[in-house]
Write a protein that holds these residues in place. Structure first.
Motif, PDB file in Angstrom:
ATOM      1  N   LEU A   2      -4.304 -27.603  24.200  1.00 36.17           N
ATOM      2  CA  LEU A   2      -4.726 -28.868  24.787  1.00 36.17           C
ATOM      3  C   LEU A   2      -4.063 -30.072  24.126  1.00 36.17           C
ATOM      4  CD1 LEU A   2      -8.527 -28.085  25.241  1.00 36.17           C
ATOM      5  CD2 LEU A   2      -6.639 -27.694  26.828  1.00 36.17           C
ATOM      6  N   ASN A   3      -3.189 -29.794  23.168  1.00 40.97           N
ATOM      7  CA  ASN A   3      -2.418 -30.864  22.537  1.00 40.97           C
ATOM      8  C   ASN A   3      -0.946 -30.784  22.903  1.00 40.97           C
ATOM      9  OD1 ASN A   3      -2.470 -33.205  20.976  1.00 40.97           O
ATOM     10  ND2 ASN A   3      -1.854 -32.137  19.111  1.00 40.97           N
ATOM     11  N   GLY A   4      -0.602 -29.864  23.811  1.00 42.60           N
ATOM     12  CA  GLY A   4       0.768 -29.722  24.256  1.00 42.60           C
ATOM     13  C   GLY A   4       1.528 -28.650  23.522  1.00 42.60           C
TER      14      GLY A   4
ATOM     15  N   ASP B 196       1.229 -30.825  29.293  1.00 44.70           N
ATOM     16  CA  ASP B 196       1.366 -29.473  29.807  1.00 44.70           C
ATOM     17  C   ASP B 196       0.555 -28.568  28.888  1.00 44.70           C
ATOM     18  OD1 ASP B 196       2.068 -27.011  30.792  1.00 44.70           O
ATOM     19  OD2 ASP B 196       4.227 -27.361  30.740  1.00 44.70           O
ATOM     20  N   VAL B 197      -0.537 -28.015  29.392  1.00 37.99           N
ATOM     21  CA  VAL B 197      -1.513 -27.340  28.531  1.00 37.99           C
ATOM     22  C   VAL B 197      -1.313 -25.833  28.432  1.00 37.99           C
ATOM     23  CG1 VAL B 197      -3.269 -29.117  28.904  1.00 37.99           C
ATOM     24  CG2 VAL B 197      -3.171 -27.124  30.432  1.00 37.99           C
ATOM     25  N   VAL B 198      -0.262 -25.276  29.055  1.00 38.63           N
ATOM     26  CA  VAL B 198      -0.026 -23.839  28.932  1.00 38.63           C
ATOM     27  C   VAL B 198       1.349 -23.569  28.331  1.00 38.63           C
ATOM     28  CG1 VAL B 198      -1.572 -23.221  30.820  1.00 38.63           C
ATOM     29  CG2 VAL B 198       0.850 -23.550  31.280  1.00 38.63           C
ATOM     30  N   LEU B 199       1.413 -22.528  27.506  1.00 43.15           N
ATOM     31  CA  LEU B 199       2.672 -22.110  26.915  1.00 43.15           C
ATOM     32  C   LEU B 199       3.513 -21.369  27.940  1.00 43.15           C
ATOM     33  CD1 LEU B 199       0.934 -22.782  24.412  1.00 43.15           C
ATOM     34  CD2 LEU B 199       1.957 -20.797  23.265  1.00 43.15           C
ATOM     35  N   GLY B 200       4.827 -21.350  27.702  1.00 45.74           N
ATOM     36  CA  GLY B 200       5.702 -20.652  28.629  1.00 45.74           C
ATOM     37  C   GLY B 200       7.143 -20.677  28.179  1.00 45.74           C
TER      38      GLY B 200
ATOM     39  N   GLY C 218       5.148 -11.651  38.090  1.00 49.95           N
ATOM     40  CA  GLY C 218       3.893 -11.530  37.362  1.00 49.95           C
ATOM     41  C   GLY C 218       2.787 -12.443  37.835  1.00 49.95           C
ATOM     42  N   ALA C 219       3.000 -13.141  38.973  1.00 46.79           N
ATOM     43  CA  ALA C 219       2.017 -14.149  39.425  1.00 46.79           C
ATOM     44  C   ALA C 219       1.575 -14.988  38.233  1.00 46.79           C
ATOM     45  CB  ALA C 219       0.819 -13.488  40.100  1.00 46.79           C
ATOM     46  N   ALA C 220       2.576 -15.490  37.502  1.00 48.11           N
ATOM     47  CA  ALA C 220       2.338 -16.137  36.212  1.00 48.11           C
ATOM     48  C   ALA C 220       2.146 -17.640  36.352  1.00 48.11           C
ATOM     49  CB  ALA C 220       3.503 -15.860  35.265  1.00 48.11           C
ATOM     50  N   LEU C 221       1.163 -18.159  35.635  1.00 47.42           N
ATOM     51  CA  LEU C 221       0.968 -19.603  35.506  1.00 47.42           C
ATOM     52  C   LEU C 221       1.862 -20.060  34.362  1.00 47.42           C
ATOM     53  CD1 LEU C 221      -0.663 -22.209  36.205  1.00 47.42           C
ATOM     54  CD2 LEU C 221      -2.285 -21.502  34.436  1.00 47.42           C
ATOM     55  N   ILE C 222       2.950 -20.774  34.676  1.00 45.78           N
ATOM     56  CA  ILE C 222       3.926 -21.108  33.644  1.00 45.78           C
ATOM     57  C   ILE C 222       3.919 -22.602  33.294  1.00 45.78           C
ATOM     58  CG2 ILE C 222       5.353 -19.183  34.400  1.00 45.78           C
ATOM     59  CD1 ILE C 222       7.369 -21.258  35.448  1.00 45.78           C
ATOM     60  N   GLY C 223       3.119 -23.392  33.983  1.00 43.00           N
ATOM     61  CA  GLY C 223       2.989 -24.807  33.661  1.00 43.00           C
ATOM     62  C   GLY C 223       1.736 -25.373  34.293  1.00 43.00           C
ATOM     63  N   LEU C 224       1.035 -26.237  33.554  1.00 39.79           N
ATOM     64  CA  LEU C 224      -0.148 -26.899  34.088  1.00 39.79           C
ATOM     65  C   LEU C 224      -0.244 -28.273  33.441  1.00 39.79           C
ATOM     66  CD1 LEU C 224      -2.657 -26.866  35.860  1.00 39.79           C
ATOM     67  CD2 LEU C 224      -3.894 -25.733  34.002  1.00 39.79           C
ATOM     68  N   GLU C 225       0.145 -29.290  34.189  1.00 39.86           N
ATOM     69  CA  GLU C 225       0.201 -30.645  33.663  1.00 39.86           C
ATOM     70  C   GLU C 225      -1.054 -31.424  34.062  1.00 39.86           C
ATOM     71  OE1 GLU C 225       3.826 -32.635  34.613  1.00 39.86           O
ATOM     72  OE2 GLU C 225       5.090 -30.993  33.862  1.00 39.86           O
ATOM     73  N   ILE C 226      -1.705 -31.988  33.060  1.00 43.57           N
ATOM     74  CA  ILE C 226      -2.920 -32.771  33.257  1.00 43.57           C
ATOM     75  C   ILE C 226      -2.594 -34.231  32.930  1.00 43.57           C
ATOM     76  CG2 ILE C 226      -5.340 -33.050  32.636  1.00 43.57           C
ATOM     77  CD1 ILE C 226      -4.645 -30.350  33.942  1.00 43.57           C
TER      78      ILE C 226
ATOM     79  N   GLY D 113      -2.718 -36.228  40.465  1.00 43.78           N
ATOM     80  CA  GLY D 113      -1.629 -36.235  39.498  1.00 43.78           C
ATOM     81  C   GLY D 113      -1.489 -34.975  38.690  1.00 43.78           C
ATOM     82  N   CYS D 114      -2.251 -33.932  39.029  1.00 42.61           N
ATOM     83  CA  CYS D 114      -2.123 -32.645  38.338  1.00 42.61           C
ATOM     84  C   CYS D 114      -1.018 -31.812  38.981  1.00 42.61           C
ATOM     85  CB  CYS D 114      -3.433 -31.869  38.387  1.00 42.61           C
ATOM     86  SG  CYS D 114      -4.757 -32.614  37.424  1.00 42.61           S
ATOM     87  N   LYS D 115      -0.390 -30.989  38.176  1.00 41.38           N
ATOM     88  CA  LYS D 115       0.693 -30.143  38.668  1.00 41.38           C
ATOM     89  C   LYS D 115       0.597 -28.764  38.040  1.00 41.38           C
ATOM     90  CE  LYS D 115       5.097 -30.473  37.377  1.00 41.38           C
ATOM     91  NZ  LYS D 115       6.500 -30.915  37.227  1.00 41.38           N
ATOM     92  N   ALA D 116       0.732 -27.727  38.864  1.00 41.09           N
ATOM     93  CA  ALA D 116       0.715 -26.348  38.391  1.00 41.09           C
ATOM     94  C   ALA D 116       1.962 -25.639  38.880  1.00 41.09           C
ATOM     95  CB  ALA D 116      -0.534 -25.614  38.877  1.00 41.09           C
TER      96      ALA D 116
END
Length: 345
Positions: free
Chosen positions: A184-186, A52-56, A36-44, A27-30
């Motif tokens: 880690l709080n969204g 979604d634990v990353v800003l973007g 920029g080979a950027a990580l723009i979303g990471l859903e736990i 159930g995780c999604k990245a």
């Protein structure tokens, strides 16, 4: 589940930018952007929702205009190089200066502002993965050598793993990392109440321009000591911590956790250190994704990397990649639940 891809717009030069989504059976999604080979979303996944634990941002234009390296893969050299210059094999190498007289995160045309190519894709539902590649020509921003780099994102269980690989045809410095901002709080929350534990008791001393002086100090008992779980609080942090690991060994580096969400993130890396940054350079009121507003301390970065300005400090471990050598570093972000301990226990 697996890997999906869609167009996410075009650069002013007409290059198409794609968004790859990895989703596994846990159930995780990245979400990974080729810009920029950027990580723009990471859903736990949580019990009744996901975080979604990353800003973007919501658009390509915002990433192209961003000065905070939001989620990007940075290089050739992460961190600062003093006076945008160094000596290599008896030759003075001059780089572009993009932070006063100094060189930061690879320069004006670094990895974070390039459109990467798709090199490989693994659609396995248990551990989907995507590999992006980039050719950095000889002379880019002053760096010597034709460099071919690859970044692989793998999502297995509740772990995101990033592998960095590269080869060169001339000696050149290389020190790659991810500049993801975590919360880690969204989105839209400050991180002051986040607790952090670092497996490091030494730190690189810096001058007012954040350039290392060459001294490595024991910071036990100071405000920079995170050897025990400590709230990030209101004190700004932008500091390089030294890890104790063998070359290429994947070791625990840091644990961040949030009492409100009950979510914990452990970071392991093969790099010799990490930069802690509490996002104090983000302008208040910066528009983020899904209607969020960002500002100082709305996220934190833990950037596993080699020593900053190592090219000007022979006492630091070298970041020079030579022809015939293979650059390979790995970082894992492991997410899990935790139960907060009551304050009176």
């Amino acid at each position: 589940m697996g890997v999906s891809c869609r167009s996410w717009g075009f650069t002013p030069a007409g290059a198409e930018v794609q968004l790859f989504t990895l989703k596994n059976s846990s159930g995780c999604k990245a979400d990974i952007l080729t810009f920029g080979a950027a990580l723009i979303g990471l859903e736990i996944p949580r019990e009744d929702n996901t975080i979604d634990v990353v800003l973007g941002f919501d658009s390509l234009e915002e990433y192209m205009n961003d000065g905070n390296y939001m989620g990007a893969t940075v290089g050739r050299v992460a961190g600062r190089i003093s006076n945008a210059s160094f000596n290599l094999d008896g030759q003075k190498i001059r780089l572009d200066s993009n932070e006063g007289p100094n060189h930061l995160h690879g320069g004006k045309n670094g990895f974070s502002s390039r459109v990467w190519e798709i090199a490989a894709c693994n659609r396995n539902e248990e551990a989907p993965a995507i590999t992006l590649s980039l050719h950095s020509p000889d002379g880019t921003n002053g760096y010597p050598g034709n460099l071919l780099v690859e970044t692989t994102f793998t999502l297995k269980g509740t772990t995101l793993r990033i592998d960095y690989r590269a080869i060169t045809d001339q000696p050149t410095p290389l020190n790659m990392t991810s500049h993801a901002y975590f919360n880690l709080n969204g989105n839209g929350c400050k991180i002051n109440n986040h607790e952090l534990k670092l497996h490091a008791i030494k730190s690189a001393a810096t001058d007012k321009a954040m350039i290392p002086t060459g001294e490595i100090n024991n910071i036990s008992g100071t405000a920079a000591d995170f050897t025990q779980f400590t709230p990030l609080g209101n004190t700004a942090q932008d500091r390089f911590y030294v890890l104790d690991n063998e070359q290429g060994e994947l070791v625990p580096a840091a644990i961040g956790r949030c009492n409100e969400s009950g979510l914990e993130m452990e970071i392991l890396t093969t790099q010799p250190g990490m930069q802690l940054y509490t996002a104090d350079g983000i302008a208040p009121g910066t528009a983020g994704k899904k209607g969020s507003l960002y500002g100082p301390r709305y996220g934190f970065c833990i950037e596993p990397m080699g020593y900053p300005d190592a090219v000007n400090h022979p006492e630091f471990p070298s970041v020079i990649l030579n022809p015939g050598e293979k650059y390979h570093h790995s970082t894992e972000y492991r997410f899990r639940n935790f139960t907060a301990v009551p304050e009176n226990d």
